[in-house]
Every structure is written in structure tokens, then in C-alpha cells.
Enzyme design. Structure first.
Site, PDB file in Angstrom:
ATOM      1  N   TYR A 109      -0.525 -69.569  60.033  1.00 41.10           N
ATOM      2  CA  TYR A 109       0.941 -69.464  60.003  1.00 41.10           C
ATOM      3  C   TYR A 109       1.403 -68.544  58.885  1.00 41.10           C
ATOM      4  O   TYR A 109       2.268 -67.693  59.090  1.00 41.10           O
ATOM      5  CB  TYR A 109       1.548 -70.857  59.838  1.00 41.10           C
ATOM      6  CG  TYR A 109       3.063 -70.857  59.868  1.00 41.10           C
ATOM      7  CD1 TYR A 109       3.752 -70.407  60.988  1.00 41.10           C
ATOM      8  CD2 TYR A 109       3.807 -71.307  58.774  1.00 41.10           C
ATOM      9  CE1 TYR A 109       5.134 -70.402  61.028  1.00 41.10           C
ATOM     10  CE2 TYR A 109       5.189 -71.315  58.801  1.00 41.10           C
ATOM     11  CZ  TYR A 109       5.855 -70.859  59.935  1.00 41.10           C
ATOM     12  OH  TYR A 109       7.232 -70.856  59.961  1.00 41.10           O
ATOM     13  N   SER A 151       9.938 -66.867  56.908  1.00 41.05           N
ATOM     14  CA  SER A 151       9.677 -68.154  56.273  1.00 41.05           C
ATOM     15  C   SER A 151       9.234 -67.916  54.845  1.00 41.05           C
ATOM     16  O   SER A 151       8.701 -66.845  54.518  1.00 41.05           O
ATOM     17  CB  SER A 151       8.570 -68.896  57.034  1.00 41.05           C
ATOM     18  OG  SER A 151       8.137 -70.045  56.315  1.00 41.05           O
TER      19      SER A 151
END
Length: 248
Positions: free
Chosen positions: A146, A133
Site C-alpha cells: 500500500y 495518503s
């Protein structure tokens, strides 16, 4: 008769994983669809003439069962299973949510890669694609757990590439920015549709799962000597993590 090359896609029950399974099947691969939700992957496998294997990447026993189903020869592994849970600042974050994100985004990659490396090596032409990501490249508020986990995904990928140098295995990472899928933001915000929709509010044409799947299939179909180290892919409306064009 030419035997189809085999690919494994984890987290194949929805979103980027399901789209990637379809894209690889369209490119000629026999795709092993691995995920926890068996009904979904069975339907997907039937659609693309693939194989459904129920698998929880955070369980080493479950992953070993996946390796048994795959067999001795594997050409492509897409470590896609992942997720974000919660949006609290570091000060009030739930350690259990952070632990769950590390389990799936980092240890899940470890479990599956360890179990399937022998088959990738045996193929003589293996490829590992880890789905990271843009959160694995820059921090932002409310996403400490995250971003930490996805930074972990990136570093695992880089380490693998160093350790496997000289072997017939390529190692890549695809790092998407804003991707609108059915479930990612809903899971992150514990089913709160209003919060999930707000992430993409006013953003013209965010990425969709098929965009990322197309990139993964492109990597998987490059010549054997070509390694795409990393591919960062964002929608045109997102110049950076904190720079997003919104209308209205």
C-alpha cells in the site's frame, strides 16, 4: 442561465468519494459519480442532481466509456478510487494483492487522467485532485504494497504538475491520515470487523470522509491562479504515522 461546471469523482460509491461528490454538488458543480457499484452511484446521483457512470478505473475500456459520457468539457477530476488489500509483511505478502493495489492506486489514476485530460484542457480552467495518503510519504510495517502504491500516486501527481506547467490545468494531491470510513479497513482486513475496529480503537475523533471532502471542495473553489500542490490532513490525535493518541 449559467451552466454548471462539471466535476468527475471516481470511487464515488462510498466513503471519501461519495462525500466528495456531495461536497462538490453543494459548491455548485454538476458531478459525474463514477464507480463499479451502479446501484449506489445511481442513488447518489439522484440525491445530488448528478450523473451516474459505472466505471472500473483499472479497465481502459471502462474508462474510455466514462470519457465518452463526460463529453468535451470538464473542470474538475477527483481521482479518488483506491484501496488497501492485506496487511502481511513483505516476506509473506501476496503479490496478487500488491498488483491489485498498484492497478487501482497508480494505473487507475493513469487511465482516468489520460482519458479526461483533453476535456480538462478544453475547459480552459481544469483541476486534477489525486487522493493519496500519508502512507505515500512514510513506510510502516505490514503495509509495504500500500505504501509503495501511494508513493506512486504522489509521484504521478508531481510529474503531472511538471508536465502540465503552462497549461490551464492545476494539479493537487490530498493526503489523508487516519480516516474512519465504512469500508476501507474492512476491505483491507478481508471483512474482519475486529481487526478493522482495532485500527481506530481509543482514537478520539479520527477524521471522517466529510473532512477530506471539505478539503477537496476547498481546493476546487480556489481562484484559478492558486494551485494547492499538496494538502496533508490528519486528525488531531495523530501526530505522525507511528504517533497516535489513544484513550483507555
Amino acid at each position: 442561465m449559467t451552466t454548471r461546471r462539471t466535476a468527475v469523482v471516481t470511487g464515488a460509491s462510498s466513503g471519501i468519494g461519495a462525500a466528495t461528490a456531495r461536497a462538490l454538488a453543494a459548491a455548485g458543480f454538476r458531478v459525474v459519480c463514477a464507480a463499479r457499484r451502479r446501484d449506489r452511484i445511481q442513488a447518489l446521483a439522484a440525491e445530488i442532481d448528478g450523473v451516474a457512470v459505472t466505471c472500473d478505473v483499472t479497465s481502459s475500456d471502462s474508462v474510455l466509456a466514462l470519457a465518452h459520457e463526460v463529453g468535451e468539457d470538464l473542470h474538475v477530476l477527483v481521482n479518488n478510487a483506491g484501496g488497501a488489500f492485506g496487511s502481511s509483511p513483505v516476506e509473506s505478502a501476496d503479490p496478487d494483492q500488491w498488483r491489485a493495489m498498484y492497478e487501482v492506486n497508480v494505473l487507475g489514476v493513469l487511465h482516468v487522467t489520460q482519458a479526461l485530460l483533453p476535456a480538462l484542457r478544453a475547459s480552459g480552467d481544469g483541476l486534477i485532485v489525486n487522493v493519496g495518503s500519508t502512507a505515500g510519504r512514510i513506510a510502516y510495517e505490514g503495509a509495504g504494497g500500500y505504501t509503495a502504491a501511494k508513493h506512486g500516486t504522489q509521484v504521478v501527481t508531481e510529474t503531472l504538475r511538471l508536465e502540465l506547467c503552462g497549461e490551464p490545468i492545476r494539479v493537487s494531491e490530498v493526503a489523508p491520515g487516519m480516516v474512519r470510513t465504512d469500508e476501507f479497513s474492512l476491505v483491507r482486513f478481508d471483512g474482519d470487523r475486529e481487526k478493522a475496529d482495532a485500527v481506530y480503537a481509543g482514537v478520539p475523533d479520527p477524521l471522517v470522509a466529510e473532512d477530506v471532502a471539505d478539503a477537496i471542495a476547498w481546493i476546487a473553489t480556489r481562484p484559478s491562479h492558486v494551485n494547492i500542490d499538496e494538502l496533508v490532513i490528519r486528525p488531531r490525535a495523530q501526530a505522525a504515522q507511528h504517533k497516535v493518541h489513544r484513550t483507555g
